[in-house]
Motif scaffolding. Structure first.
Motif, PDB file in Angstrom:
ATOM      1  N   THR B 509       0.916  -1.142  -0.016  1.00  0.00           N
ATOM      2  CA  THR B 509      -0.158  -0.018   0.068  1.00  0.00           C
ATOM      3  C   THR B 509       1.002   1.211  -0.029  1.00  0.00           C
ATOM      4  O   THR B 509       2.047   1.104  -0.092  1.00  0.00           O
ATOM      5  CB  THR B 509      -0.982   0.224   0.996  1.00  0.00           C
ATOM      6  N   ALA B 510       0.186   2.399   0.262  1.00  0.00           N
ATOM      7  CA  ALA B 510       0.987   3.438   0.245  1.00  0.00           C
ATOM      8  C   ALA B 510       1.854   3.494   1.345  1.00  0.00           C
ATOM      9  O   ALA B 510       2.867   4.360   1.410  1.00  0.00           O
ATOM     10  CB  ALA B 510       0.042   4.590   0.010  1.00  0.00           C
ATOM     11  N   ALA B 511       1.516   3.014   2.253  1.00  0.00           N
ATOM     12  CA  ALA B 511       2.261   2.974   3.675  1.00  0.00           C
ATOM     13  C   ALA B 511       3.341   1.792   3.930  1.00  0.00           C
ATOM     14  O   ALA B 511       4.150   2.047   4.736  1.00  0.00           O
ATOM     15  CB  ALA B 511       1.265   3.113   4.844  1.00  0.00           C
ATOM     16  N   LYS B 512       3.319   0.890   3.031  1.00  0.00           N
ATOM     17  CA  LYS B 512       4.231  -0.190   3.367  1.00  0.00           C
ATOM     18  C   LYS B 512       4.449  -1.214   2.125  1.00  0.00           C
ATOM     19  O   LYS B 512       3.452  -1.346   1.308  1.00  0.00           O
ATOM     20  CB  LYS B 512       3.785  -1.119   4.704  1.00  0.00           C
ATOM     21  N   ASP B 513       5.515  -1.965   2.310  1.00  0.00           N
ATOM     22  CA  ASP B 513       5.541  -3.032   1.070  1.00  0.00           C
ATOM     23  C   ASP B 513       4.504  -4.048   1.286  1.00  0.00           C
ATOM     24  O   ASP B 513       4.010  -4.257   2.379  1.00  0.00           O
ATOM     25  CB  ASP B 513       6.971  -3.472   1.044  1.00  0.00           C
TER      26      ASP B 513
END
Lengths: 77, 673
Positions: B509-513
């Motif tokens: 996601t935009a926040a994590k792999d």
């Protein structure tokens, strides 16, 4: 309210928004992984789970810190 | 020169005898009256200064157009075609007579579907009809005229004129109703690939084999001749400019046109332009290891056959045009095709492929390149010289690893895909593993079935149709379509073991792999395969490990794994020897709630087959270790120490050559002794 003041407020709202979103993501990632955390994968964890939300937070702080200057510039457009 | 003079005298004699007969033809409408414009165009495109057409030129010069045309047809009926340019009819199918009989009644069998092609109001065949499934593929195939081949075979075997008459009628019908468009067309009749296939695979065998036979009417032969330059020019100007196997096939057709019908003025231009493009495309479309960039065995075959044909025809007429590096690359293309074959002789069923019998297709290449090692592979050790070194192969550009115990029919074989996605006809199959025990395929790629979009196409193209892992129901991210340097992947090839490793990522996601999946396949010669799947992930994920089995196998759950049985008591084990607890699902020919459990060996054919899936839900990094072998995993065979540091491994394997210590340090595998 002048056009410049309005721009500064918008920049600050954006900065706080970015930081808040990053913080929420960071906490969510840590909580999600804490349940079965494996210290052998600490490096992977920091790189893949913490780096991106931290950059969001940092980005938000930078935008907030530069809000006055950014607001001035935007108001001239 | 002497040969040319003999030809001229021979055809002059033929022309003389025939010219006397021709005056007695009844009151039928002559071709010059029926097709004045086509006749004009034909003569305008012929090089009447060619010595072989001297009498035609003479008749034309004297204003006898009808006589000139008659002499021209007589010349073509008697024209010498060298064996290098004479395609043999494909091996007859058992049911060729029935197929030919059907074709005389407008019933055609294409890609396992049988259908009566309707006729239009004016009585002509509706060549553009989409067939029983309303699939454009049907109409394209119809317009390739491949049915001519079984009509020809039936005519050769039975000498019944009805078959040849049908070809004659179909030629007249098709050519009369399909003038070429003056632009790139995707119509059923004039898509460039169809024009090329029609010319080379259908019309050329007709011309070569039965041009002398009067049942192939003058009108059909004449129309064919008028259509040859139309096809050549069309394919020269309006080819599949984006490349791929289509472009090679199309340009090859132009080259063959130029050589067979060299009396046309532009034939030299056709040859020069097509050969230079074909050579250029060879280096553009194939990797230095010989693999074709679409990375599908079916299309490897198409391209390999085209290039071999080019070498054969150019060797006959223009040997000096072949550059040594061109010949070398084509030899590599065939070497890849020979060496990826299974013990049964078939190639891998990877990406958009049908099962191709690579061994049977090697014949011409063995002869042309004089490769005794390929003869050994194709005969499964009965003829030729055994290839040197390990029988396993790795193609660093294709990322295809072939692990095998030998070249005989009883050998075991595996195909592991760790390469790029492919330039076209791709499936989402990176890290897929196929396994065969002797002639029995056990773990399989489900195939391609057909190209029509929909749930079946989705199943055969995506994860569940392959032996891969999906995370949260998603396929891994696509690797690059093509690469410009060999992939930096780990592999070890030794006498006792082979090791290959590849990796895929799943979207985050935009926040994590997302999740990283690394699959290591270790083949222990004469024993089996160890498959290590390692996942680096954080948080809750669902992992679905798919194992698809061949329809010839029966499957039952056995402990933490599967037992596949076939034939008279042979079996193979797919065992989870280490990994989180999960839930197995075993289905066969399932339609609802999702399509699973199907296998397709040829286009439009599908049959139920066991499809299994292990679903595991975990929170953090984890690994599965699988054993695939004829026997149950034996603890005495190897000891596995893993997971001390970031899932790194140490393996001690007992082999027939002694003990092997295999370890992984900082992500690199090495053999200790």
């Amino acid at each position: 309210m002048s056009r410049e003041e309005f721009s500064v407020i918008i920049c600050r709202v954006l900065g706080v928004g970015f930081s808040a979103a990053g913080f929420i993501h960071l906490v969510a990632n840590i909580v999600e992984s804490a349940w079965d955390f494996n210290p052998n994968y600490l490096g992977f964890f920091l790189l893949t789970q913490c780096l991106r939300p931290s950059l969001w937070i940092l980005g938000g702080v930078v935008v907030y810190a530069l809000s006055r200057m950014l607001g001035r510039q935007i108001s001239k457009w | 020169m002497v040969v040319r003079v003999i030809f001229i005298l021979f055809f002059a004699a033929l022309q003389f005898s025939s010219a006397t007969d021709s005056t007695s033809k009844g009151s039928e409408v002559s071709l010059t009256e029926k097709y004045p414009e086509l006749v004009e165009n034909l003569f305008a495109q012929l090089d009447l200064n060619a010595p072989v057409l001297s009498l035609v030129k003479k008749a034309e010069a004297s204003g006898d157009r009808e006589g000139a045309l008659e002499l021209l047809l007589i010349y073509y009926r008697g024209k010498y075609i060298p064996p290098e340019l004479s395609p043999e009819l494909p091996p007859a199918r058992e049911d060729f007579l029935q197929l030919a009989e059907d074709a005389t009644e407008d019933v055609f069998t294409i890609q396992s579907e049988t259908f009566q092609q309707p006729r239009k109001e004016d009585g002509s065949l509706d060549w553009d009809h989409l067939g029983p499934k309303q699939d454009k593929e049907w109409a394209w195939m119809m317009n390739r005229h491949h049915h001519f081949n079984y009509l020809l075979t039936a005519y050769r075997e039975t000498e019944d004129s009805v078959y040849l008459k049908t070809i004659s009628d179909h030629l007249i019908d098709w050519i009369s109703s399909h003038p070429p468009p003056n632009r790139l067309s995707f119509s059923t009749a004039w898509r460039a690939l169809e024009a090329a296939r029609r010319l080379v695979d259908a019309w050329l065998p007709v011309f070569v084999n039965v041009r002398k036979d009067q049942i192939l009417s003058d009108e059909a032969l004449f129309l064919m001749l008028t259509s040859i330059p139309q096809h050549a020019e069309y394919l020269l100007e309006h080819y599949s400019f984006w490349g791929g196997n289509h472009k090679v096939t199309e340009k090859m057709a132009v080259a063959i046109c130029a050589l067979i019908w060299s009396e046309f003025k532009d034939s030299e231009k056709w040859l020069n332009q097509s050969v230079s493009v074909i050579e250029e495309e060879l280096f553009k479309q194939t990797y230095p290891d010989g693999s074709y960039k679409e990375l599908a065995n079916h299309y490897q075959k198409v391209v390999a056959e085209n290039y071999l044909r080019m070498l054969q025809v150019l060797t006959w007429k223009a040997r000096d045009r072949i550059r040594p590096e061109t010949r070398e690359r084509i030899e590599k293309v065939w070497d890849y095709f020979a060496c990826v074959s299974r013990p049964s002789g078939f190639g891998p069923l990877n990406s958009d492929s049908s099962l191709e019998h690579n061994h049977k297709l090697l014949g011409d290449a063995i002869e042309f390149f004089e490769r005794e090692d390929w003869a050994f592979i194709a005969s499964r050790g009965e003829e030729g010289d055994e290839p040197e070194g390990s029988p396993s192969r790795y193609y660093p550009w294709a990322g295809h690893a072939i692990m095998r115990s030998g070249w005989d029919a009883q050998a075991v074989w595996a195909f592991f895909d760790i390469g790029p996605h492919g330039s076209a006809h791709q499936h989402y199959d990176r890290l897929h593993l196929s396994v065969s025990f002797g002639e029995q395929d056990v773990l399989v790629d489900s195939g391609r079935y057909f190209y029509k979009p929909g749930p079946f196409r989705h199943y055969f193209r995506h994860g569940p149709g392959h032996n891969i892992v999906q995370v949260d129901g998603q396929d891994s991210k696509r690797p690059p379509n093509v690469i410009d340097r060999p992939m930096n992947l780990q592999r070890l090839l030794t006498q006792s073991i082979d090791l290959f490793e590849g990796e895929v990522n799943f979207s985050g996601t935009a926040a994590k792999d997302g999740v990283r999946h690394k699959r290591t396949v270790i083949y222990i010669r004469d024993e089996g395969w160890l498959v290590i799947d390692r996942f680096v992930s954080f948080g809750a994920h669902e992992y679905q490990t798919h194992w698809n089995l061949h329809p010839g196998c029966e499957v039952e759950e056995q402990g933490e794994g599967l037992l596949a049985t076939w034939g008279s008591g042979d079996s193979a084990h797919v065992q989870l020897i280490s990994g989180a607890a999960g839930k197995w699902s075993v289905v066969k020919g399932q339609m609802e709630p999702e399509i699973r459990g199907w296998y397709s060996r040829a286009y439009n054919e599908r049959e139920p087959a066991y499809s299994t899936r292990l679903v595991q839900k975990t929170l953090g990094p984890h690994q599965n270790i699988w054993w695939i072998g004829a026997d149950v995993f034996d603890d005495n065979l190897m000891s596995i120490r893993s997971g001390e540091q970031n899932g790194e491994f140490e393996l001690t394997i007992q082999t027939s050559d002694g003990e092997i210590e295999l370890s992984e340090e900082d992500g690199r595998w090495r053999i200790e002794n």
